[in-house]
Design a protein around this motif. Structure first.
Motif, short mmCIF file in Angstrom:
data_model
loop_
_atom_site.label_atom_id
_atom_site.label_comp_id
_atom_site.label_asym_id
_atom_site.label_seq_id
_atom_site.Cartn_x
_atom_site.Cartn_y
_atom_site.Cartn_z
N LEU A 163 10.63 -7.38 7.37
CA LEU A 163 10.56 -7.33 5.91
C LEU A 163 9.14 -7.51 5.39
N TYR A 164 8.75 -6.61 4.48
CA TYR A 164 7.46 -6.70 3.81
C TYR A 164 7.71 -6.51 2.32
N VAL A 165 7.16 -7.38 1.48
CA VAL A 165 7.38 -7.32 0.03
C VAL A 165 6.04 -7.09 -0.68
N THR A 166 6.02 -6.16 -1.60
CA THR A 166 4.83 -5.91 -2.42
C THR A 166 5.27 -5.73 -3.87
N PHE A 167 4.30 -5.77 -4.77
CA PHE A 167 4.63 -5.77 -6.20
C PHE A 167 3.88 -4.69 -6.96
N VAL A 168 4.50 -4.23 -8.05
CA VAL A 168 3.88 -3.25 -8.93
C VAL A 168 3.03 -4.00 -9.95
N PRO A 169 1.76 -3.65 -10.10
CA PRO A 169 0.92 -4.34 -11.09
C PRO A 169 1.44 -4.10 -12.51
N GLN A 170 1.38 -5.13 -13.34
CA GLN A 170 1.92 -5.04 -14.69
C GLN A 170 1.02 -4.24 -15.63
N SER A 171 -0.21 -4.01 -15.25
CA SER A 171 -1.18 -3.38 -16.14
C SER A 171 -1.13 -1.85 -16.13
N SER A 172 -0.32 -1.24 -15.25
CA SER A 172 -0.31 0.22 -15.15
C SER A 172 0.25 0.85 -16.43
N LYS A 173 -0.42 1.92 -16.92
CA LYS A 173 -0.01 2.62 -18.12
C LYS A 173 0.03 4.12 -17.87
N TYR A 174 0.74 4.83 -18.75
CA TYR A 174 0.81 6.29 -18.71
C TYR A 174 1.28 6.81 -17.35
N ILE A 175 2.17 6.05 -16.73
CA ILE A 175 2.68 6.45 -15.44
C ILE A 175 4.07 5.84 -15.28
N CYS A 176 4.98 6.57 -14.71
CA CYS A 176 6.32 6.05 -14.47
C CYS A 176 6.24 4.93 -13.45
N ARG A 177 6.70 3.74 -13.82
CA ARG A 177 6.57 2.59 -12.93
C ARG A 177 7.43 2.73 -11.68
N LYS A 178 8.53 3.44 -11.80
CA LYS A 178 9.37 3.68 -10.63
C LYS A 178 8.63 4.55 -9.62
N LYS A 179 8.02 5.62 -10.10
CA LYS A 179 7.26 6.49 -9.20
C LYS A 179 6.03 5.77 -8.65
N LEU A 180 5.43 4.91 -9.46
CA LEU A 180 4.30 4.12 -8.97
C LEU A 180 4.76 3.18 -7.86
N ALA A 181 5.92 2.56 -8.03
CA ALA A 181 6.45 1.66 -7.01
C ALA A 181 6.69 2.41 -5.70
N ILE A 182 7.23 3.62 -5.80
CA ILE A 182 7.48 4.42 -4.59
C ILE A 182 6.16 4.78 -3.92
N THR A 183 5.19 5.19 -4.73
CA THR A 183 3.88 5.56 -4.18
C THR A 183 3.22 4.38 -3.48
N LEU A 184 3.29 3.20 -4.08
CA LEU A 184 2.73 2.00 -3.46
C LEU A 184 3.44 1.70 -2.14
N GLY A 185 4.74 1.88 -2.12
CA GLY A 185 5.50 1.64 -0.90
C GLY A 185 5.12 2.61 0.20
N VAL A 186 4.93 3.90 -0.17
CA VAL A 186 4.53 4.89 0.82
C VAL A 186 3.15 4.56 1.40
N LYS A 187 2.22 4.16 0.55
CA LYS A 187 0.88 3.83 1.02
C LYS A 187 0.87 2.59 1.91
N ALA A 188 1.81 1.68 1.65
CA ALA A 188 1.88 0.46 2.46
C ALA A 188 2.61 0.68 3.78
N ALA A 189 3.34 1.80 3.89
CA ALA A 189 4.13 2.06 5.09
C ALA A 189 3.25 2.28 6.31
N GLN A 190 3.73 1.81 7.45
CA GLN A 190 2.98 1.93 8.70
C GLN A 190 3.41 3.15 9.51
N ASN A 191 4.48 3.82 9.09
CA ASN A 191 5.03 4.90 9.89
C ASN A 191 5.02 6.22 9.14
#
Length: 377
Positions: A98-126
């Motif tokens: 298990l690895y947990v990361t967070f979406v920054p609260q300051s993001s604007k003009y962007i869908c936070r759900k898509k940002l969360a997915i993008t952050l997760g993809v970038k953090a992925a090791q595989n």
């Protein structure tokens, strides 16, 4: 004699339309499962969460304890400052996968759900990413292995199949299954158009090389659909029973927002005309058979009955055959998926689909386009 000839010609044309409606029924099609590979790859499972702490606490341990014969990690991407989510993760406890990361609260003009997915993809090791929701529950310890067996060769995207809980309204179960089978069957024969469920696998390298969501980043809906359409050049549908998952029944507000949101999303998806032609043709034949059959029966009753007896008889046969065969095929398919829907309700659900779709279209048309985007300026 000439009148009888016309009646028979119209009657047989009516029978033809009725049998086209039977043949186009998506529940009458056998979905290809495609050959699976015995080899699995390392993968990263990403779960994004906002307000589903209870579901996360219930389903996350099931994903963490899968019987998977290769390395895998589970990445939870949460909204910062959500105490319920934080407490749920603490109660689950530490886990080596298990690895947990967070979406920054300051993001604007962007869908936070898509940002969360993008952050997760970038953090992925595989390389292989499996994206899902807290509401999705694996049905066994081998679910991930069965699903990942489709991630091989030239495959670029794998769509999963989910069923609602048995307590879900019957019509919701019917429509949810119809949508999943339609999307899955189309994806097996074409490039992906929309996702069959909030369970999809894709390649990290293709996602990053394609600039993630790119031009779709600002839209507040369609996270899974955009991935299927943009990165699903070689798509497979994980329809083997061991890969099925259970999806928690959505709230009425989420059910509504998902349907209205899709009306906006589909405008930006590739292949929308090719995807919809089958549904529209089927509905045209379905409703055309009903209307013309009833008209033929009325003619036989109102006018001189002996004159119209042939047309009336054929109309009755066409109408009865269409509903009997469509109901039998649909009921058999749903039963094979362990979905319980009373057989006598199926014809009514069948006829209502076009009007339900029209309702969502009208609801979408009454809304402002800015309501579907994060960029308000």
């Amino acid at each position: 004699m000439e009148l009888i000839t016309y009646q028979l010609a119209l009657g047989f044309l009516l029978l033809l339309v009725a049998f086209i409606a039977i043949g186009l029924n998506i529940f009458n099609r056998r979905i290809k499962t495609n050959p699976q590979s015995t080899r699995t790859h390392p993968l990263s499972l990403i779960i994004t969460i906002r307000d589903e702490a209870e579901l996360l606490e219930s389903n996350l341990p099931l994903w963490l304890n899968q019987d998977y014969d290769n390395d895998y990690e589970v990445i939870v991407v949460a909204e910062k400052g959500r105490n319920e989510t934080d407490n749920a993760i603490k109660r689950i406890g530490e886990h080596p996968k298990l690895y947990v990361t967070f979406v920054p609260q300051s993001s604007k003009y962007i869908c936070r759900k898509k940002l969360a997915i993008t952050l997760g993809v970038k953090a992925a090791q595989n390389e292989w990413i499996v994206l899902t929701e807290p509401s999705i529950m694996p049905t066994s310890a081998g679910t991930l292995k069965a699903f990942a067996s489709y991630c091989n060769g030239a495959t670029s995207c794998v769509m999963g199949f989910t069923k609602f809980e048995p307590e879900a309204p019957m019509f919701w179960q019917y429509e949810h299954t119809l949508t999943a089978l339609s999307a899955g069957n189309y994806a097996n024969n074409h490039q992906g158009h929309r996702a069959s469920a909030p369970l999809i696998a894709f390649r990290k390298s293709q996602f990053l090389e394609g600039n993630g969501y790119g031009e779709y980043q600002q839209y507040l809906c369609g996270e899974y659909d955009f991935i299927a359409a943009k990165y699903g050049s070689e798509t497979r549908f994980a329809f083997t029973p061991s890969a099925w998952c259970i999806e928690a029944t959505p709230s009425l507000s989420k059910w509504t927002s998902d349907h209205v949101g899709y009306q906006e999303t589909r405008r930006h998806l590739r292949g929308k005309a090719a995807y919809r032609w089958r549904f529209y043709t089927e509905q045209l034949c379905l409703h055309g058979t009903v209307i013309t059959s009833l008209a033929g029966l009325v003619c036989g009753l109102v006018f001189s009955f002996p004159t119209f007896v042939g047309l009336s008889a054929i109309s009755l046969v066409a109408l009865a055959a269409m509903f009997v065969f469509r109901t039998l095929h649909t009921h058999r398919c749903l039963k094979s998926l362990d979905i319980v829907i009373k057989w006598w309700k199926i014809p009514f659900y069948d006829l209502s689909m076009m009007w339900v779709l029209w309702k969502w279209k009208m609801k979408h048309s009454d809304m402002n386009a800015s309501e579907f985007t994060s960029h308000k300026g």
